[in-house]
Motif scaffolding. Structure first.
Motif, PDB file in Angstrom:
ATOM      1  N   GLU A 162      38.378  35.330  35.142  1.00  0.00           N
ATOM      2  CA  GLU A 162      37.845  35.761  33.963  1.00  0.00           C
ATOM      3  C   GLU A 162      38.849  35.136  32.698  1.00  0.00           C
ATOM      4  O   GLU A 162      37.880  34.472  32.035  1.00  0.00           O
ATOM      5  CB  GLU A 162      39.680  37.025  33.706  1.00  0.00           C
ATOM      6  N   ARG A 173      32.520  40.347  31.139  1.00  0.00           N
ATOM      7  CA  ARG A 173      33.659  41.160  31.251  1.00  0.00           C
ATOM      8  C   ARG A 173      34.208  42.158  32.917  1.00  0.00           C
ATOM      9  O   ARG A 173      33.006  41.957  33.986  1.00  0.00           O
ATOM     10  CB  ARG A 173      33.325  42.227  30.737  1.00  0.00           C
ATOM     11  N   THR A 175      36.718  44.373  34.153  1.00  0.00           N
ATOM     12  CA  THR A 175      38.022  45.289  34.668  1.00  0.00           C
ATOM     13  C   THR A 175      38.239  45.653  35.807  1.00  0.00           C
ATOM     14  O   THR A 175      37.446  45.671  37.276  1.00  0.00           O
ATOM     15  CB  THR A 175      36.991  47.013  34.375  1.00  0.00           C
ATOM     16  N   HIS A 215      40.481  45.843  30.444  1.00  0.00           N
ATOM     17  CA  HIS A 215      40.717  44.678  31.622  1.00  0.00           C
ATOM     18  C   HIS A 215      41.726  44.920  33.017  1.00  0.00           C
ATOM     19  O   HIS A 215      41.013  45.202  33.352  1.00  0.00           O
ATOM     20  CB  HIS A 215      41.194  43.316  30.327  1.00  0.00           C
TER      21      HIS A 215
END
Ligand SMILES: NC(=O)c1ccc[n+]([C@@H]2O[C@H](COP(=O)([O-])OP(=O)(O)OC[C@H]3O[C@@H](n4cnc5c(N)ncnc54)[C@H](OP(=O)(O)O)[C@@H]3O)[C@@H](O)[C@H]2O)c1
Length: 243
Positions: A162, A173, A175, A215
């Motif tokens: 990230e 992105r 997660t 996140h």
């Protein structure tokens, strides 16, 4: 990003990955589904043949990354790579096979697949990588050393990518999904796991967390409290705790 609706799910043949696949299919997504057990994947394809591509992939195989790219190609183009594949066992007697297989799947296999997705999205210009790590990565767990260590590795790895993506100006992105105990085949060892959650409940939380572009997501609130306190336990006390 969620409007275009296409994803690859690795580890879609059972448990949480399968539930997420079912949920995304019910929302009209196009999917590439992968795992080692092709028959279970074909059951998913039977639900929406025109929207599901299937490929048998073993993440421990050196050519698994190439297979992933082939699957992505068959889907056409993807916005989301969801990594649900993983193994985990208690190993209180420290059997070598269990420790090494866990490392191969959850550390080497994970890195191989996440890196492939990252490079794909870097070239494509944008994308979303989501992966199920675990609350088990919060601390070293005596009953499952390789499992907890590889889960910590996965979480740290996602954080590192990230930061790298951000500094390279890549629109990728991340997660990191960290569930507590979920009632799946991974826990079928007759151990009385407390606070068990249903896989469909966890899948709904995962899809919502991805949509909200979170996140990190610890599932559920009870495990958010538990891991908060786990982090505060000093080392001299942690080694005395019975798990
Ligand atoms: N259950 C829990 O309590 C819990 C809690 C926190 C986190 N998690 C994590 O959630 C993830 C999913 O686990 P689950 O609970 O849903 O268990 P599961 O039902 O056993 O699912 C594991 C998935 O991983 C796939 N897989 C395993 N080894 C693989 C390999 N070498 N190559 C490709 N795919 C492989 C399996 O498919 P094939 O066997 O067909 O290859 C299956 O689809 C895992 O990373 C697990 O660590 C689970």
């Amino acid at each position: 990003m969620f409007n275009s609706k296409s994803a690859v799910i690795l580890g879609a043949s059972s448990g949480i990955g399968r539930e997420v696949a079912l949920l995304l299919l019910s929302e009209g997504w196009c999917l590439g589904v992968a795992a080692r057990r092709e028959e279970a994947l074909l059951e998913l394809k039977a639900l929406a043949p025109e929207r599901v591509e299937v490929m048998a992939i073993d993440v421990t195989s050196p050519d698994a990354g190439e297979h992933l790219l082939t699957l992505i190609d068959r889907v056409g183009d993807i916005d989301l790579y969801f990594h649900a594949s993983g193994i985990g066992k208690q190993n209180r007697t420290l059997e070598t096979d269990i420790e090494l297989q866990t490392m191969e799947t959850n550390a080497l296999g994970f890195t191989r697949m996440i890196d492939t997705a990252y490079r794909y999205f870097a070239e494509r210009g944008r994308g979303h990588i989501a992966a199920i790590t675990s609350i088990a990565g919060t601390k070293g767990l005596g009953p499952a050393p390789a499992y907890s260590a590889t889960k910590a590795l996965q979480a740290t790895y996602l954080q590192a990518l990230e930061q790298q993506a951000h500094q390279r100006g890549l629109d990728i992105r991340f997660t990191d999904i960290r569930p507590g105990f979920v009632d799946t085949a991974l826990l079928n060892d007759n151990f009385p796991y407390p606070m068990l959650m249903r896989p469909d409940f966890v899948a709904r939380d995962i899809v919502s967390s991805i949509r909200r572009r979170r996140h990190v997501r610890v599932i559920d609130w009870r495990y958010r409290i538990l891991t908060f306190f786990w982090r505060l336990v000093p080392r001299f006390l942690w080694r005395r705790m019975k798990l």
